[in-house]
Design a protein around this motif. Structure first.
Motif, PDB file in Angstrom:
ATOM      1  N   PRO A 168      21.583  52.721 -29.942  1.00  0.00           N
ATOM      2  CA  PRO A 168      21.065  51.456 -29.405  1.00  0.00           C
ATOM      3  C   PRO A 168      22.076  50.325 -29.497  1.00  0.00           C
ATOM      4  O   PRO A 168      22.670  50.083 -30.541  1.00  0.00           O
ATOM      5  N   ALA A 169      22.278  49.664 -28.346  1.00  0.00           N
ATOM      6  CA  ALA A 169      23.175  48.508 -28.213  1.00  0.00           C
ATOM      7  C   ALA A 169      24.634  48.862 -28.395  1.00  0.00           C
ATOM      8  O   ALA A 169      25.477  47.982 -28.530  1.00  0.00           O
ATOM      9  N   ARG A 170      24.985  50.149 -28.350  1.00  0.00           N
ATOM     10  CA  ARG A 170      26.369  50.573 -28.577  1.00  0.00           C
ATOM     11  C   ARG A 170      26.989  51.295 -27.384  1.00  0.00           C
ATOM     12  O   ARG A 170      28.090  51.830 -27.503  1.00  0.00           O
ATOM     13  N   HIS A 171      26.310  51.333 -26.246  1.00  0.00           N
ATOM     14  CA  HIS A 171      26.805  52.144 -25.136  1.00  0.00           C
ATOM     15  C   HIS A 171      26.945  51.307 -23.863  1.00  0.00           C
ATOM     16  O   HIS A 171      26.305  50.261 -23.721  1.00  0.00           O
ATOM     17  N   PRO A 172      27.765  51.756 -22.899  1.00  0.00           N
ATOM     18  CA  PRO A 172      27.910  51.018 -21.640  1.00  0.00           C
ATOM     19  C   PRO A 172      26.599  51.003 -20.862  1.00  0.00           C
ATOM     20  O   PRO A 172      25.743  51.867 -21.044  1.00  0.00           O
ATOM     21  N   VAL A 173      26.474  50.033 -19.963  1.00  0.00           N
ATOM     22  CA  VAL A 173      25.278  49.969 -19.128  1.00  0.00           C
ATOM     23  C   VAL A 173      25.452  50.770 -17.847  1.00  0.00           C
ATOM     24  O   VAL A 173      24.473  51.086 -17.178  1.00  0.00           O
ATOM     25  N   SER A 174      26.684  51.117 -17.503  1.00  0.00           N
ATOM     26  CA  SER A 174      26.946  51.848 -16.265  1.00  0.00           C
ATOM     27  C   SER A 174      27.554  53.207 -16.572  1.00  0.00           C
ATOM     28  O   SER A 174      28.402  53.330 -17.469  1.00  0.00           O
TER      29      SER A 174
ATOM     30  N   ASN B 160      26.543  43.062 -24.948  1.00  0.00           N
ATOM     31  CA  ASN B 160      27.711  43.505 -25.696  1.00  0.00           C
ATOM     32  C   ASN B 160      28.731  44.032 -24.698  1.00  0.00           C
ATOM     33  O   ASN B 160      28.427  44.206 -23.505  1.00  0.00           O
ATOM     34  N   PHE B 161      29.940  44.338 -25.175  1.00  0.00           N
ATOM     35  CA  PHE B 161      30.972  44.903 -24.315  1.00  0.00           C
ATOM     36  C   PHE B 161      31.658  46.049 -25.039  1.00  0.00           C
ATOM     37  O   PHE B 161      31.798  46.035 -26.264  1.00  0.00           O
ATOM     38  N   ILE B 162      32.061  47.055 -24.250  1.00  0.00           N
ATOM     39  CA  ILE B 162      32.858  48.163 -24.793  1.00  0.00           C
ATOM     40  C   ILE B 162      34.270  48.059 -24.239  1.00  0.00           C
ATOM     41  O   ILE B 162      34.522  47.376 -23.234  1.00  0.00           O
ATOM     42  N   THR B 163      35.201  48.736 -24.896  1.00  0.00           N
ATOM     43  CA  THR B 163      36.536  48.887 -24.339  1.00  0.00           C
ATOM     44  C   THR B 163      36.828  50.371 -24.191  1.00  0.00           C
ATOM     45  O   THR B 163      36.563  51.163 -25.116  1.00  0.00           O
TER      46      THR B 163
ATOM     47  N   GLU C 230      27.508  48.211 -40.910  1.00  0.00           N
ATOM     48  CA  GLU C 230      27.720  48.321 -42.346  1.00  0.00           C
ATOM     49  C   GLU C 230      28.407  49.615 -42.743  1.00  0.00           C
ATOM     50  O   GLU C 230      28.529  49.901 -43.940  1.00  0.00           O
ATOM     51  N   ASP C 231      28.868  50.398 -41.746  1.00  0.00           N
ATOM     52  CA  ASP C 231      29.343  51.722 -42.131  1.00  0.00           C
ATOM     53  C   ASP C 231      30.661  52.176 -41.526  1.00  0.00           C
ATOM     54  O   ASP C 231      31.207  53.187 -41.956  1.00  0.00           O
TER      55      ASP C 231
ATOM     56  N   GLY D  28      18.902  45.215 -36.192  1.00  0.00           N
ATOM     57  CA  GLY D  28      18.819  44.942 -37.616  1.00  0.00           C
ATOM     58  C   GLY D  28      19.704  43.797 -38.063  1.00  0.00           C
ATOM     59  O   GLY D  28      20.086  43.711 -39.235  1.00  0.00           O
ATOM     60  N   GLU D  29      20.063  42.908 -37.145  1.00  0.00           N
ATOM     61  CA  GLU D  29      20.884  41.739 -37.437  1.00  0.00           C
ATOM     62  C   GLU D  29      22.273  42.105 -37.945  1.00  0.00           C
ATOM     63  O   GLU D  29      22.910  41.342 -38.678  1.00  0.00           O
ATOM     64  N   LEU D  30      22.758  43.292 -37.584  1.00  0.00           N
ATOM     65  CA  LEU D  30      24.129  43.681 -37.880  1.00  0.00           C
ATOM     66  C   LEU D  30      25.018  43.256 -36.724  1.00  0.00           C
ATOM     67  O   LEU D  30      24.540  42.853 -35.667  1.00  0.00           O
ATOM     68  N   ASP D  31      26.343  43.376 -36.913  1.00  0.00           N
ATOM     69  CA  ASP D  31      27.245  42.974 -35.845  1.00  0.00           C
ATOM     70  C   ASP D  31      28.533  43.780 -35.889  1.00  0.00           C
ATOM     71  O   ASP D  31      28.748  44.616 -36.771  1.00  0.00           O
ATOM     72  N   VAL D  32      29.377  43.529 -34.910  1.00  0.00           N
ATOM     73  CA  VAL D  32      30.745  44.045 -34.874  1.00  0.00           C
ATOM     74  C   VAL D  32      31.653  42.828 -34.815  1.00  0.00           C
ATOM     75  O   VAL D  32      31.482  41.974 -33.933  1.00  0.00           O
ATOM     76  N   HIS D  33      32.574  42.715 -35.753  1.00  0.00           N
ATOM     77  CA  HIS D  33      33.428  41.535 -35.794  1.00  0.00           C
ATOM     78  C   HIS D  33      34.858  41.917 -36.155  1.00  0.00           C
ATOM     79  O   HIS D  33      35.117  42.970 -36.742  1.00  0.00           O
TER      80      HIS D  33
END
Length: 248
Positions: free
Chosen positions: A70-76, A101-104, A142-143, A197-202
């Protein structure tokens, strides 16, 4: 009843339009400006970008029942060809999709060495102490910790140009608890990104740092992963759990 229902929908639509036109608070505008600037910095570094899903509470915006990432994959499904470094396109996406969100896409300009967070922190400290050039580094949730490197490119022998199936089949990610090497055919989630879960990527180290050769980091990262596995009462990493590409 039909006429009343129609008037209600019309009123609701006008309210929605009015809410969208309400001016953003200075804090929200500043946050959006910072988000766009971070995405443009990635594009300027030559790393192609494409839109991704975002969290809706603990669910994914794709609304797929049981979404494995969830919330970690491209939309297309066309994310590999859609990915771009064009500043104007990236800014259009970011402005028109403020929650996205955005992926590279990896394997064209850069690869990503993806390790458990504890191992990554230990390895980063050792690499910096040794004076080894470390490129951009991000923390994912967190992992996991992501080390961005230059890609190994296209070897003369096509048999040595491997695909990475890991993120093409995200339901298999739990089977690879050690080091994952994202290269051709893969992607990672870019900072700044929100997770359920209020986590993020930073960013720990931003995209302004030059991409290093992955082989200069590999020994330290694999050693840190082995130590991490050992601390979890494993005598050594199983070879199948280290998802890195090997030449044939």
């Amino acid at each position: 009843m039909g006429a009343d229902s129609g008037r209600f929908r019309g009123t609701e639509s006008r309210i929605s339009q009015w809410l969208r036109r309400r001016p953003k608070s200075p804090g929200a505008e500043a946050g959006e400006t910072a988000r766009v600037a971070l995405l443009l910095a990635v594009a300027d570094a030559g790393m192609p970008i494409a839109p991704a899903a975002h969290p809706l509470g603990y669910r994914c915006s794709c609304e797929r029942i049981g979404c494995p990432t969830p919330a970690r994959h491209p939309v297309s499904f066309a994310w590999q060809t859609q990915s771009t470094t064009d500043r104007a396109q990236v800014e259009r996406w970011a402005r028109s999709q403020p929650l996205a969100n955005f992926i590279t896409a990896t394997g064209m300009i850069h690869d990503v060495l993806d390790v458990p967070l504890t191992a990554g922190r230990s390895a980063l400290e050792r690499l910096l102490e040794a004076g080894i050039d470390v490129g951009p580094v991000a923390q994912s949730g967190e992992d996991r910790m992501l080390f961005f490197t230059a890609t190994r490119g296209t070897p003369e022998d096509e048999d040595e140009w491997w695909p990475c199936e890991l993120d093409c089949h995200p339901e298999t990610m739990d089977a690879h608890p050690g080091l994952r090497w994202h290269c051709r055919g893969s992607y990672v989630l870019l900072p700044p990104a929100r997770l359920p879960g209020e986590l993020d990527v930073h960013w720990v180290r931003g995209p302004e740092h030059e991409l290093p050769d992955p082989l200069t980091l590999l020994e330290t990262l694999t050693d840190a992963c082995a130590r991490y596995a050992g601390s979890a009462e494993q005598s050594e990493l199983d070879h199948d759990s280290i998802a890195w590409p090997l030449s044939r």
